[in-house]
Structure formats: structure tokens, C-alpha cells
Design an enzyme around this catalytic site. Structure first.
Site, short mmCIF file in Angstrom:
data_model
loop_
_atom_site.label_atom_id
_atom_site.label_comp_id
_atom_site.label_asym_id
_atom_site.label_seq_id
_atom_site.Cartn_x
_atom_site.Cartn_y
_atom_site.Cartn_z
N ASP A 7 -54.04 -68.58 69.32
CA ASP A 7 -55.32 -68.20 69.91
C ASP A 7 -55.09 -67.99 71.40
O ASP A 7 -53.94 -67.97 71.86
CB ASP A 7 -56.41 -69.24 69.62
N CYS A 64 -52.10 -73.25 69.33
CA CYS A 64 -53.44 -73.24 69.91
C CYS A 64 -53.46 -74.35 70.96
O CYS A 64 -52.42 -74.95 71.24
CB CYS A 64 -54.55 -73.37 68.87
N THR A 66 -54.55 -77.55 71.24
CA THR A 66 -54.03 -78.85 70.81
C THR A 66 -53.09 -78.73 69.62
O THR A 66 -52.37 -79.68 69.29
CB THR A 66 -55.17 -79.80 70.37
N HIS A 97 -37.58 -83.51 55.90
CA HIS A 97 -38.25 -84.34 54.92
C HIS A 97 -39.47 -83.68 54.28
O HIS A 97 -39.80 -84.00 53.13
CB HIS A 97 -38.70 -85.66 55.54
N HIS A 132 -37.20 -86.06 48.67
CA HIS A 132 -38.28 -85.38 49.39
C HIS A 132 -38.86 -84.23 48.56
O HIS A 132 -40.04 -83.93 48.66
CB HIS A 132 -37.77 -84.86 50.73
#
Length: 142
Positions: A7, A64, A66, A97, A132
Site C-alpha cells: 500500500d 504495508c 505495520t 518450518h 513440518h
């Protein structure tokens, strides 16, 4: 081909990441945004996620402010495993993992040097498989 999306808050960092990919000779598709003008991250995250699910791009890199909003949007798609990474060791474990196929970085909270390390580690780390793989198979909602 690597997918990229951001963004407005991640635009500048996305442009920096392009220089990292260019330096490694890696091709990419930029799903936008294409400026720092205010915009909505789902408008760019959904098209990239759909391209990942169709096998047109792999892996993806998303940014973005955060990392949370764009990561939440990406993870709505059954074929996407987007991991929010703010350190290279988290990126390494997300690949090894969790078989993450998108790395998400927080554009407003990370340095260029940390971004470089995260992208390099994410791109260079293989999935370990083994125990995994069983866990990864349980992620999609059926």
C-alpha cells in the site's frame, strides 16, 4: 517470478526491494501500488494472492505500514501462507518450518538493512519438510 505488493505506507520500501531483486537478477511482477498516494492494501494483496494460488508468481513479498493489514488480507486465501517478519531469523523459520510463500514486512518499522537481510534469508531458505509438512497440510480450511 516473484510477486510484490504494497500500500502507500509500503511503497518506498517496495521500490527498494525491487533494487535488491534486480541486483540478484530475479524477475518480479509488481501488483501495486505505484505511488505513495493513500490507497487500500486489499486492492493489491488480493490480486497477488490469486496469482500465487494460480502458480503465476512464487514467492510473494508484501509491505504495508505495520504489515498486519496486508498480511491478514493475504492469509484469507487458502493457498497463501504469509508471514510477518521484522527480523531475519523470523524469516528463516517462516520458510524452514512454515513453508511461508509470502514474506510480509512492516514498512514503517524496519530499516533498509534489516529489510535486505530478511528478503535474502527468505529467498535463500528452503522448507525443511518432515514433521513440518504434516502441520502445513492442516492449515487450509476445508
Amino acid at each position: 517470478m516473484i510477486g510484490l505488493c504494497s500500500d502507500h505506507a509500503g511503497y518506498e520500501l517496495k521500490e527498494y526491494i525491487k533494487t535488491l531483486l534486480d541486483a540478484r537478477g530475479l524477475s518480479y511482477k509488481d501488483f501495486g501500488t505505484y505511488s505513495s498516494d493513500s490507497c487500500d492494501y486489499p486492492d493489491y494483496a488480493h490480486p497477488m494472492a490469486e496469482a500465487i494460488e494460480r502458480g503465476e508468481v512464487y514467492p510473494g513479498i508484501a509491505i504495508c505500514g505495520t504489515g498486519n493489514g496486508i498480511g491478514m488480507t493475504l492469509n484469507k486465501h487458502q493457498g497463501v501462507r504469509a508471514a510477518l517478519c521484522w527480523r531475519s531469523d523470523i524469516a528463516q523459520l517462516a520458510r524452514a518450518h512454515n513453508d511461508a510463500n509470502v514474506v510480509v514486512v512492516p514498512g514503517r518499522f524496519i530499516s533498509l538493512e534489516d529489510t535486505r537481510k530478511i528478503i535474502e534469508v527468505f529467498l535463500d531458505t528452503p522448507f525443511e519438510g518432515g514433521r513440518h509438512a504434516r502441520r502445513i497440510q492442516k492449515i487450509p480450511v476445508r
